[in-house]
Design an enzyme around this catalytic site. Structure first.
Site, PDB file in Angstrom:
ATOM      1  N   SER A 131       1.840   0.688  16.061  1.00 53.53           N
ATOM      2  CA  SER A 131       3.176   0.441  15.502  1.00 53.53           C
ATOM      3  C   SER A 131       4.113   0.177  16.665  1.00 53.53           C
ATOM      4  O   SER A 131       3.848   0.612  17.803  1.00 53.53           O
ATOM      5  CB  SER A 131       3.648   1.682  14.733  1.00 53.53           C
ATOM      6  N   TYR A 144       5.120  10.704  14.386  1.00 53.97           N
ATOM      7  CA  TYR A 144       4.594   9.343  14.185  1.00 53.97           C
ATOM      8  C   TYR A 144       4.610   8.563  15.497  1.00 53.97           C
ATOM      9  O   TYR A 144       3.621   7.913  15.857  1.00 53.97           O
ATOM     10  CB  TYR A 144       5.434   8.631  13.123  1.00 53.97           C
TER      11      TYR A 144
HETATM   12  N1  LIG Z   1       4.501  -0.270   6.864  1.00 58.09           N
HETATM   13  C1  LIG Z   1       5.020  -0.328   8.075  1.00 58.09           C
HETATM   14  O1  LIG Z   1       6.241  -0.557   8.262  1.00 58.09           O
HETATM   15  C2  LIG Z   1       4.131  -0.166   9.278  1.00 58.09           C
HETATM   16  C3  LIG Z   1       4.618  -0.584  10.532  1.00 58.09           C
HETATM   17  C4  LIG Z   1       3.802  -0.432  11.655  1.00 58.09           C
HETATM   18  C5  LIG Z   1       2.547   0.119  11.525  1.00 58.09           C
HETATM   19  N2  LIG Z   1       2.089   0.536  10.293  1.00 58.09           N
HETATM   20  C6  LIG Z   1       0.754   1.129  10.238  1.00 58.09           C
HETATM   21  O2  LIG Z   1      -0.080   0.304   9.453  1.00 58.09           O
HETATM   22  C7  LIG Z   1      -1.112   1.097   8.864  1.00 58.09           C
HETATM   23  C8  LIG Z   1      -1.153   0.803   7.372  1.00 58.09           C
HETATM   24  O3  LIG Z   1       0.089   1.243   6.804  1.00 58.09           O
HETATM   25  P1  LIG Z   1       0.672   0.675   5.422  1.00 58.09           P
HETATM   26  O4  LIG Z   1       2.102   0.457   5.646  1.00 58.09           O
HETATM   27  O5  LIG Z   1      -0.196  -0.399   4.920  1.00 58.09           O
HETATM   28  O6  LIG Z   1       0.537   2.006   4.549  1.00 58.09           O
HETATM   29  P2  LIG Z   1      -0.025   2.275   3.074  1.00 58.09           P
HETATM   30  O7  LIG Z   1       0.431   3.656   2.758  1.00 58.09           O
HETATM   31  O8  LIG Z   1       0.349   1.147   2.164  1.00 58.09           O
HETATM   32  O9  LIG Z   1      -1.601   2.251   3.291  1.00 58.09           O
HETATM   33  C9  LIG Z   1      -2.238   3.252   4.037  1.00 58.09           C
HETATM   34  C10 LIG Z   1      -3.618   3.471   3.466  1.00 58.09           C
HETATM   35  O10 LIG Z   1      -4.247   4.480   4.284  1.00 58.09           O
HETATM   36  C11 LIG Z   1      -4.943   5.360   3.410  1.00 58.09           C
HETATM   37  N3  LIG Z   1      -5.091   6.660   4.043  1.00 58.09           N
HETATM   38  C12 LIG Z   1      -4.104   7.498   4.474  1.00 58.09           C
HETATM   39  N4  LIG Z   1      -4.623   8.623   4.942  1.00 58.09           N
HETATM   40  C13 LIG Z   1      -5.976   8.533   4.828  1.00 58.09           C
HETATM   41  C14 LIG Z   1      -7.058   9.382   5.145  1.00 58.09           C
HETATM   42  N5  LIG Z   1      -6.861  10.610   5.659  1.00 58.09           N
HETATM   43  N6  LIG Z   1      -8.302   8.945   4.891  1.00 58.09           N
HETATM   44  C15 LIG Z   1      -8.525   7.726   4.337  1.00 58.09           C
HETATM   45  N7  LIG Z   1      -7.536   6.878   4.003  1.00 58.09           N
HETATM   46  C16 LIG Z   1      -6.271   7.272   4.248  1.00 58.09           C
HETATM   47  C17 LIG Z   1      -4.061   5.439   2.164  1.00 58.09           C
HETATM   48  O11 LIG Z   1      -4.784   5.916   1.025  1.00 58.09           O
HETATM   49  C18 LIG Z   1      -3.605   3.988   2.024  1.00 58.09           C
HETATM   50  O12 LIG Z   1      -4.505   3.229   1.243  1.00 58.09           O
HETATM   51  C19 LIG Z   1      -0.775   2.548   9.206  1.00 58.09           C
HETATM   52  O13 LIG Z   1      -1.554   2.958  10.311  1.00 58.09           O
HETATM   53  C20 LIG Z   1       0.700   2.488   9.571  1.00 58.09           C
HETATM   54  O14 LIG Z   1       1.064   3.524  10.444  1.00 58.09           O
HETATM   55  C21 LIG Z   1       2.850   0.392   9.174  1.00 58.09           C
END
Ligand SMILES: NC(=O)c1ccc[n+]([C@@H]2O[C@H](COP(=O)([O-])OP(=O)(O)OC[C@H]3O[C@@H](n4cnc5c(N)ncnc54)[C@H](O)[C@@H]3O)[C@@H](O)[C@H]2O)c1
Length: 236
Positions: A131, A144
């Site tokens: 991130s 985070y």
């Molecule tokens: N959305 C944002 O603004 C953003 C920005 C930068 C980075 N990210 C990163 O991108 C990645 C995806 O995030 P997203 O926004 O798509 O989130 P999201 O919540 O839409 O998806 C995350 C997925 O991870 C799964 N998950 C969480 N904990 C788990 C565990 N212990 N075991 C198995 N599965 C698990 C959830 O069930 C979900 O399907 C993350 O690592 C997040 O930190 C997100």
């Protein structure tokens, strides 16, 4: 640009939602076979193995199941993640909050690499979701930020330790996903006074890093933040 994923075998964690789901669909659209690992059920069109990425024995079993279904492994994408406390001052942040975020965002990625690496083909690739919070911060998200900084360091560590495969990460700013909407609220995303990426845009960054056009790129974090982190404090 030919991404050359036809018949490639791809495993994506966190592929039931958001960026992981966009990655799963993008790889499939490029001809790859895809299996998702997630603790939540995925949509019907996604082949999902249920597991918790923080649980080593469950991960070992889930990876073995996924590799057997795929018939091999070329690309691994670590998207599973949680945000933990948002807008919580450090003095109100518990050790349990910190441990929970590190368990998913750091230990989960490490276990993923550990258990998939023995199956990965020569020339394969691992791409983690970090991130922009690894590099810049807003108050109230210390766990985070710490976890995503660790993902960048883990990326470098594995890039120098693992032969046969490249290891990189993507470090996006805010992405319109269920996580961001839960953390910030719908109106903050829909009327954002800052640029917001789509999950599909992040997926394309992941596919580039996973593919043959990124062959010389190893141990890097692709910071995709619309240039925000490039701005100097110099008043010009
Ligand atoms: N959305 C944002 O603004 C953003 C920005 C930068 C980075 N990210 C990163 O991108 C990645 C995806 O995030 P997203 O926004 O798509 O989130 P999201 O919540 O839409 O998806 C995350 C997925 O991870 C799964 N998950 C969480 N904990 C788990 C565990 N212990 N075991 C198995 N599965 C698990 C959830 O069930 C979900 O399907 C993350 O690592 C997040 O930190 C997100």
């Amino acid at each position: 640009m030919q991404l050359a994923f036809t018949e490639r075998n791809v495993l994506v964690t966190g592929g039931a939602s958001g960026i992981g789901l966009a990655c799963a669909r993008a790889f499939r659209a490029e001809g790859a076979k895809v299996v998702v690992l997630d603790r939540a059920p995925g949509p019907d069109d996604i082949d999902t193995v249920r597991t918790d990425v923080t649980d080593e024995s469950s991960m070992a079993e889930a990876v073995a199941t996924a590799v057997a279904r795929l018939g091999g492994l070329d690309v691994v994408v670590g998207c599973a993640g949680i945000s933990g406390p948002v807008g919580t001052p450090l003095v109100d942040t518990s050790a349990a909050d910190l441990a929970a975020v590190l368990a998913v965002n750091v230990t989960g990625q490490l276990l993923l690499a550990k258990h998939t690496y023995p199956h990965l083909a020569t020339g394969g690739a691992i791409v983690f979701l970090a991130s922009d919070s690894a590099f810049v911060a807003t108050p109230g998200m210390a766990p985070y930020c710490a976890s995503k900084g660790a993902v960048v360091a883990l990326t470098r560590a594995l890039a120098v330790e693992l032969d046969r495969v490249r290891v990189n990460c993507v470090a996006p700013s805010v992405v319109d996903t269920p996580m961001a909407r839960a953390d910030l609220g719908d109106s903050a995303i829909d009327n954002a006074g800052f640029p917001v990426q789509t999950a599909d845009e992040v997926a394309r960054q992941v596919l580039f890093l996973a593919g043959p056009h990124a062959r010389p790129i190893n141990g890097q974090a692709l910071l995709s933040d619309f240039g925000y982190s490039a701005r100097s404090a110099f008043p010009a």
